[in-house]
Scaffold this motif. Structure first.
Motif, PDB file in Angstrom:
ATOM      1  N   UNK A 177       0.822  -1.206   0.000  1.00 15.62           N
ATOM      2  CA  UNK A 177       0.000   0.000   0.000  1.00 15.62           C
ATOM      3  C   UNK A 177       0.858   1.259   0.000  1.00 15.62           C
ATOM      4  N   UNK A 178       1.937   1.246   0.790  1.00 12.56           N
ATOM      5  CA  UNK A 178       2.825   2.408   0.848  1.00 12.56           C
ATOM      6  C   UNK A 178       3.491   2.642  -0.504  1.00 12.56           C
ATOM      7  N   UNK A 179       3.872   1.570  -1.171  1.00  9.71           N
ATOM      8  CA  UNK A 179       4.493   1.716  -2.492  1.00  9.71           C
ATOM      9  C   UNK A 179       3.482   2.227  -3.513  1.00  9.71           C
ATOM     10  N   UNK A 180       2.248   1.787  -3.408  1.00 14.42           N
ATOM     11  CA  UNK A 180       1.208   2.297  -4.296  1.00 14.42           C
ATOM     12  C   UNK A 180       1.017   3.791  -4.071  1.00 14.42           C
ATOM     13  N   UNK A 209      -3.835   8.078 -11.039  1.00 10.92           N
ATOM     14  CA  UNK A 209      -4.125   6.695 -10.663  1.00 10.92           C
ATOM     15  C   UNK A 209      -3.837   5.761 -11.838  1.00 10.92           C
ATOM     16  N   UNK A 210      -4.262   6.159 -13.029  1.00 16.15           N
ATOM     17  CA  UNK A 210      -4.058   5.307 -14.208  1.00 16.15           C
ATOM     18  C   UNK A 210      -2.581   5.075 -14.490  1.00 16.15           C
ATOM     19  N   UNK A 211      -1.780   6.173 -14.456  1.00 15.38           N
ATOM     20  CA  UNK A 211      -0.353   6.040 -14.746  1.00 15.38           C
ATOM     21  C   UNK A 211       0.338   5.226 -13.668  1.00 15.38           C
ATOM     22  N   UNK A 212      -0.023   5.470 -12.407  1.00 10.34           N
ATOM     23  CA  UNK A 212       0.590   4.711 -11.305  1.00 10.34           C
ATOM     24  C   UNK A 212       0.237   3.235 -11.406  1.00 10.34           C
ATOM     25  N   UNK A 213      -1.003   2.936 -11.800  1.00 11.29           N
ATOM     26  CA  UNK A 213      -1.422   1.542 -11.937  1.00 11.29           C
ATOM     27  C   UNK A 213      -0.590   0.827 -13.007  1.00 11.29           C
ATOM     28  N   UNK A 214      -0.337   1.538 -14.115  1.00 10.61           N
ATOM     29  CA  UNK A 214       0.488   0.937 -15.178  1.00 10.61           C
ATOM     30  C   UNK A 214       1.893   0.633 -14.666  1.00 10.61           C
ATOM     31  N   UNK A 215       2.476   1.591 -13.928  1.00 10.52           N
ATOM     32  CA  UNK A 215       3.836   1.407 -13.426  1.00 10.52           C
ATOM     33  C   UNK A 215       3.902   0.300 -12.379  1.00 10.52           C
ATOM     34  N   UNK A 216       2.803   0.102 -11.640  1.00  8.87           N
ATOM     35  CA  UNK A 216       2.783  -0.926 -10.592  1.00  8.87           C
ATOM     36  C   UNK A 216       2.248  -2.269 -11.109  1.00  8.87           C
ATOM     37  N   UNK A 221      -6.897   1.959  -6.818  1.00  6.60           N
ATOM     38  CA  UNK A 221      -7.806   2.905  -6.155  1.00  6.60           C
ATOM     39  C   UNK A 221      -8.318   2.326  -4.841  1.00  6.60           C
ATOM     40  N   UNK A 222      -8.666   1.057  -4.856  1.00  9.10           N
ATOM     41  CA  UNK A 222      -9.170   0.415  -3.642  1.00  9.10           C
ATOM     42  C   UNK A 222      -8.086   0.305  -2.581  1.00  9.10           C
ATOM     43  N   UNK A 223      -6.867   0.034  -3.008  1.00 10.61           N
ATOM     44  CA  UNK A 223      -5.764  -0.076  -2.052  1.00 10.61           C
ATOM     45  C   UNK A 223      -5.523   1.255  -1.358  1.00 10.61           C
ATOM     46  N   UNK A 224      -5.559   2.350  -2.116  1.00 11.57           N
ATOM     47  CA  UNK A 224      -5.369   3.681  -1.527  1.00 11.57           C
ATOM     48  C   UNK A 224      -6.547   4.019  -0.612  1.00 11.57           C
ATOM     49  N   UNK A 225      -7.762   3.689  -1.038  1.00 12.71           N
ATOM     50  CA  UNK A 225      -8.951   3.958  -0.231  1.00 12.71           C
ATOM     51  C   UNK A 225      -8.898   3.191   1.082  1.00 12.71           C
ATOM     52  N   UNK A 243       2.418  12.259   5.651  1.00 13.15           N
ATOM     53  CA  UNK A 243       2.410  10.795   5.717  1.00 13.15           C
ATOM     54  C   UNK A 243       3.403  10.199   4.730  1.00 13.15           C
ATOM     55  N   UNK A 244       3.500  10.818   3.553  1.00 17.41           N
ATOM     56  CA  UNK A 244       4.384  10.306   2.508  1.00 17.41           C
ATOM     57  C   UNK A 244       5.832  10.255   2.963  1.00 17.41           C
ATOM     58  N   UNK A 245       6.270  11.277   3.726  1.00 24.72           N
ATOM     59  CA  UNK A 245       7.664  11.292   4.170  1.00 24.72           C
ATOM     60  C   UNK A 245       7.963  10.112   5.075  1.00 24.72           C
ATOM     61  N   UNK A 246       7.018   9.783   5.954  1.00 23.04           N
ATOM     62  CA  UNK A 246       7.208   8.612   6.806  1.00 23.04           C
ATOM     63  C   UNK A 246       7.170   7.329   5.986  1.00 23.04           C
ATOM     64  N   UNK A 247       6.258   7.285   5.011  1.00 21.27           N
ATOM     65  CA  UNK A 247       6.155   6.105   4.158  1.00 21.27           C
ATOM     66  C   UNK A 247       7.438   5.886   3.371  1.00 21.27           C
ATOM     67  N   UNK A 248       8.033   6.967   2.883  1.00 22.30           N
ATOM     68  CA  UNK A 248       9.285   6.853   2.125  1.00 22.30           C
ATOM     69  C   UNK A 248      10.384   6.252   2.987  1.00 22.30           C
ATOM     70  N   UNK A 249      10.431   6.658   4.259  1.00 23.74           N
ATOM     71  CA  UNK A 249      11.465   6.118   5.149  1.00 23.74           C
ATOM     72  C   UNK A 249      11.259   4.625   5.395  1.00 23.74           C
TER      73      UNK A 249
END
Length: 303
Positions: free
Chosen positions: A5-8, A18-25, A33-37, A64-70
């Motif tokens: 989820x953090x990587x998403x 969302x579309x571009x991120x889904x392609x990359x993942x 979308x459901x994972x982020x929700x 939150x993103x900064x903590x997730x990146x760590x």
């Protein structure tokens, strides 16, 4: 909450889609979308603002993103160490006042990163924007200076925004002038020596307080004054108009050529140049590498 989820979330923040991120993942758009929700519901925060024009982080999402990146970075270190996994794409954003040494350190950091893929950002920008960038987690590190005039005001702003200043070095003010300028031959200059020359400084936009000036002695009157927005223009005007600016004295011939020289300014004021970071989150391994290169570049100039 899972690493997946953090990587998403990191992918959505990076690609702002969302579309571009889904392609990359390599997953479907609904699944992402459901994972982020699900993540947002679990932590009780809205991480993204969704509009017809795209998707952007909320203020809570940026933090939150900064903590997730760590967390992701530490997980990847484990995978590299024990699973022999290829290093992930490196990310790092820096905001700085207009300093050649900051650019030199950035160049060195990238050359030594060893990453096959990276997305690094270097913003040479206004003082207020530097503070805002670090406050909002758009940049991990900000570089600016304090002196006897602006210290109390800027430190108050930093405290109010949960930012911390870390000194790098103390500099005696110098002027930057063209090698053809008569002042270039002097061992040092006084403010009286500068009266008839155009003074060049970086404009600060709507936040044009003396406290946000990039140049020390910002309240001194100048008969001839020109505001600019970037370092290349400033140096062109230094050469073309026999102008001058006031800075740290640290120049890079490799980046700026040999047409500009630095001459000590005979005043008692001193500048303390340092980096700021957000207290709410630690810095990444790549940001730490940048700070290491900053210190190395400064030691080189000191020698």
């Amino acid at each position: 909450m899972t690493l997946k989820q953090l990587r998403y979330m990191l992918a959505v923040a990076q690609y702002k889609s969302i579309n571009e991120a889904a392609k990359k993942c390599f997953i479907s758009q609904p699944s992402l979308s459901n994972a982020i929700k699900d993540l947002e519901e679990e932590i009780g925060l809205e991480l993204f603002i969704r509009t017809a024009k795209g998707i952007t982080l909320t203020a809570e999402g940026s933090e939150f993103l900064k903590y997730a990146q760590q967390v992701i970075e530490q997980a990847e270190l484990l995978e590299q160490r024990y699973l022999d996994k290829k290093p992930a794409k490196q990310l790092c954003s820096i905001s700085t006042q207009h300093y050649a040494f900051a650019v030199s350190a950035f160049v060195n950091m990238i050359k030594k990163s060893g990453a096959d893929e990276y997305k690094f950002t270097l913003r040479e920008t206004r003082t207020h924007e530097i503070i805002e960038d670090v406050k909002s987690f758009q940049s991990e590190i900000g570089i600016l200076y304090l002196d006897s005039f602006n210290r109390n005001a800027l430190q108050k702003i930093l405290r109010e925004n949960q930012l911390e200043f870390h000194p790098l070095f103390e500099a005696e003010p110098h002027i930057f002038v063209s090698v053809r300028n008569p002042l270039a031959a002097k061992q040092s200059v006084t403010l009286a020596d500068l009266e008839d020359y155009p003074y060049l400084s970086f404009e600060q936009g709507e936040h044009n307080s003396f406290y946000f000036s990039e140049e020390i002695l910002s309240t001194v009157f100048h008969k001839k004054s020109i505001l600019v927005s970037d370092r290349a223009t400033l140096f062109n005007l230094v050469i073309g108009l026999d102008g001058y600016t006031i800075s740290t004295g640290v120049l890079s011939e490799e980046l700026n050529g040999t047409d500009i020289v630095s001459v000590p300014l005979d005043v008692e004021d001193r500048m303390v140049i340092g980096w700021i970071a957000n207290k709410k989150a630690g810095i990444s391994r790549q940001a730490a590498a940048y700070i290491k290169e900053l210190k190395a570049v400064i030691r080189t100039y000191g020698n």
